[in-house]
Design a protein around this motif. Structure first.
Motif, mmCIF file in Angstrom:
data_model
loop_
_atom_site.group_PDB
_atom_site.id
_atom_site.type_symbol
_atom_site.label_atom_id
_atom_site.label_comp_id
_atom_site.label_asym_id
_atom_site.label_seq_id
_atom_site.Cartn_x
_atom_site.Cartn_y
_atom_site.Cartn_z
ATOM 1 N N PRO A 87 72.147 57.516 19.677
ATOM 2 C CA PRO A 87 72.323 58.002 18.313
ATOM 3 C C PRO A 87 73.765 57.892 17.816
ATOM 4 C CG PRO A 87 70.950 59.514 19.545
ATOM 5 C CD PRO A 87 71.471 58.507 20.543
ATOM 6 N N LEU A 88 73.928 57.300 16.633
ATOM 7 C CA LEU A 88 75.199 57.174 15.935
ATOM 8 C C LEU A 88 76.226 56.279 16.603
ATOM 9 C CD1 LEU A 88 75.687 60.952 14.975
ATOM 10 C CD2 LEU A 88 74.483 59.173 13.681
ATOM 11 N N ILE A 89 75.897 55.697 17.753
ATOM 12 C CA ILE A 89 76.873 54.903 18.498
ATOM 13 C C ILE A 89 76.411 53.471 18.713
ATOM 14 C CG2 ILE A 89 78.130 54.669 20.689
ATOM 15 C CD1 ILE A 89 78.027 57.699 20.958
ATOM 16 N N SER B 131 68.022 53.197 7.653
ATOM 17 C CA SER B 131 69.361 52.662 7.935
ATOM 18 C C SER B 131 70.144 53.543 8.903
ATOM 19 C CB SER B 131 70.150 52.528 6.627
ATOM 20 O OG SER B 131 70.239 53.783 5.966
ATOM 21 N N LEU B 132 69.732 54.812 9.039
ATOM 22 C CA LEU B 132 70.456 55.724 9.927
ATOM 23 C C LEU B 132 70.211 55.411 11.397
ATOM 24 C CD1 LEU B 132 72.200 58.298 10.211
ATOM 25 C CD2 LEU B 132 70.070 59.644 10.145
ATOM 26 N N ARG B 133 69.108 54.773 11.693
ATOM 27 C CA ARG B 133 68.756 54.526 13.085
ATOM 28 C C ARG B 133 69.712 53.543 13.752
ATOM 29 N NH1 ARG B 133 62.174 53.831 13.667
ATOM 30 N NH2 ARG B 133 61.574 55.796 12.672
ATOM 31 N N MET B 134 70.049 53.866 15.006
ATOM 32 C CA MET B 134 70.754 52.932 15.869
ATOM 33 C C MET B 134 69.733 52.383 16.870
ATOM 34 S SD MET B 134 73.684 53.024 14.508
ATOM 35 C CE MET B 134 74.766 52.154 15.640
ATOM 36 N N LEU C 200 66.754 58.928 14.852
ATOM 37 C CA LEU C 200 68.105 58.464 15.150
ATOM 38 C C LEU C 200 68.172 57.119 15.854
ATOM 39 C CD1 LEU C 200 69.586 61.868 16.366
ATOM 40 C CD2 LEU C 200 69.828 60.815 14.110
#
Length: 311
Positions: free
Chosen positions: A308-310, A301-304, A245
């Motif tokens: 995570p996710l923000i 591409s999912l990694r921040m 993540l």
């Protein structure tokens, strides 16, 4: 048999543009590190770690591993020199940044003379959370000392002395500030008592274990003698699954540890220190995240960067 084409290297002062050194018959496969060593022979007080060489005074400094013939220059290269000032190794930097807060906190915990009122000298707090906070703070910096000596590999060899002084003032100063209030005779325990402290302690321990696991993973990322660059990825260790993540879970766990310490102590200076630390680590994480994305085309591409996710 082909003849080797040698290079000539002119090194100018970045400010005055005055020529400092002229290197003749430099091998085309010479690195910037080699050129710094040759320059050092002419100016012994400017050892390689103090040198910054650039192709233009406004450009970024050239890396030590860059090869002369791969640079956008002819057979006569002009480089600009800037003195970085006195340097210390990163190992010494981390040791200074960790030993200071560790010892500073203990001075307040044991209430040495002249910190609090004379009648409290060498007394102890009646609140268990104060002893627990001291144990957690000590554990955190002891872990960092062990990692500095046995785990970390530093990509940059040194840091300017003036930066070290500033960093030590920051870490030592905040350690003294938060220790003063946590160990103060008038300190008030957390509002929700043992429940709040125990939950915070659990999160603190998990984050410290996670942070250590990430540092081990990063240390093992490049094997001995390997020149292949890879981006970090999760392993069988569940603490490393945060790599799914975020790019810098070591910073995520570090922030989590200080958030839990803030909740455990319910102390405003700790919360402020946590906030400032998060801002700085977010800046570092975003920079690292952008570097990974540029260097590796298959980067997830999912990694921040850090949250995570923000973020």
């Amino acid at each position: 048999m082909s003849r080797t084409t040698f290079f000539e290297v002119r090194i100018l002062d970045a400010k005055t543009k005055q020529q400092l050194c002229f290197l003749d018959k430099v091998e085309p496969y010479s690195t910037i590190g080699d050129i710094k060593s040759l320059f050092h022979k002419s100016y012994p007080h400017w050892y390689p770690a103090r040198q910054a060489l650039k192709l233009d005074p406004k450009d970024k400094s050239l890396r030590d591993d860059e090869i002369l013939q791969n640079l956008p220059v002819g057979t006569t290269a002009t480089m600009f020199f800037r003195d970085l000032g006195p340097q210390l190794s990163w190992t010494m930097v981390f040791l200074a940044q960790c030993i200071g807060p560790l010892l500073t906190y203990l001075l307040f915990y044991f209430r040495v003379p002249y910190i609090y009122s004379h009648r409290y000298t060498f007394t102890s707090s009646p609140h268990p959370v104060v002893r627990l906070a001291c144990a957690c703070h000590t554990f955190h910096y002891m872990k960092r000392l062990i990692e500095t000596i046995f785990v970390h590999r530093f990509s940059h060899g040194t840091m300017p002395l003036r930066t070290i002084v500033r960093n030590c003032a920051y870490y030592w100063g905040f350690s003294a500030w938060l220790a003063y209030y946590i160990n103060h005779p008038l300190y008030t325990p957390p509002s929700y008592g043992e429940l709040q402290v125990n939950y915070a302690l659990f999160i603190f321990v998990m984050c410290e274990l996670g942070n250590f696991s990430i540092h081990l993973t990063l240390n093992n990322l490049r094997g001995e003698g390997s020149r292949i660059r890879r981006f970090p990825a999760p392993t069988i260790n569940p603490f490393t699954w945060l790599f799914f993540l975020v790019s810098c879970p070591n910073y995520t766990y570090e922030v989590g540890a200080w958030v839990s310490f803030s909740i455990m102590t319910q102390c405003l200076p700790v919360a402020l220190y946590t906030l400032l630390g998060f801002i700085q680590m977010a800046i570092w994480a975003r920079g690292k995240h952008r570097a990974y994305s540029r260097e590796f085309k298959d980067y997830p591409s999912l990694r921040m960067a850090i949250i995570p996710l923000i973020l």
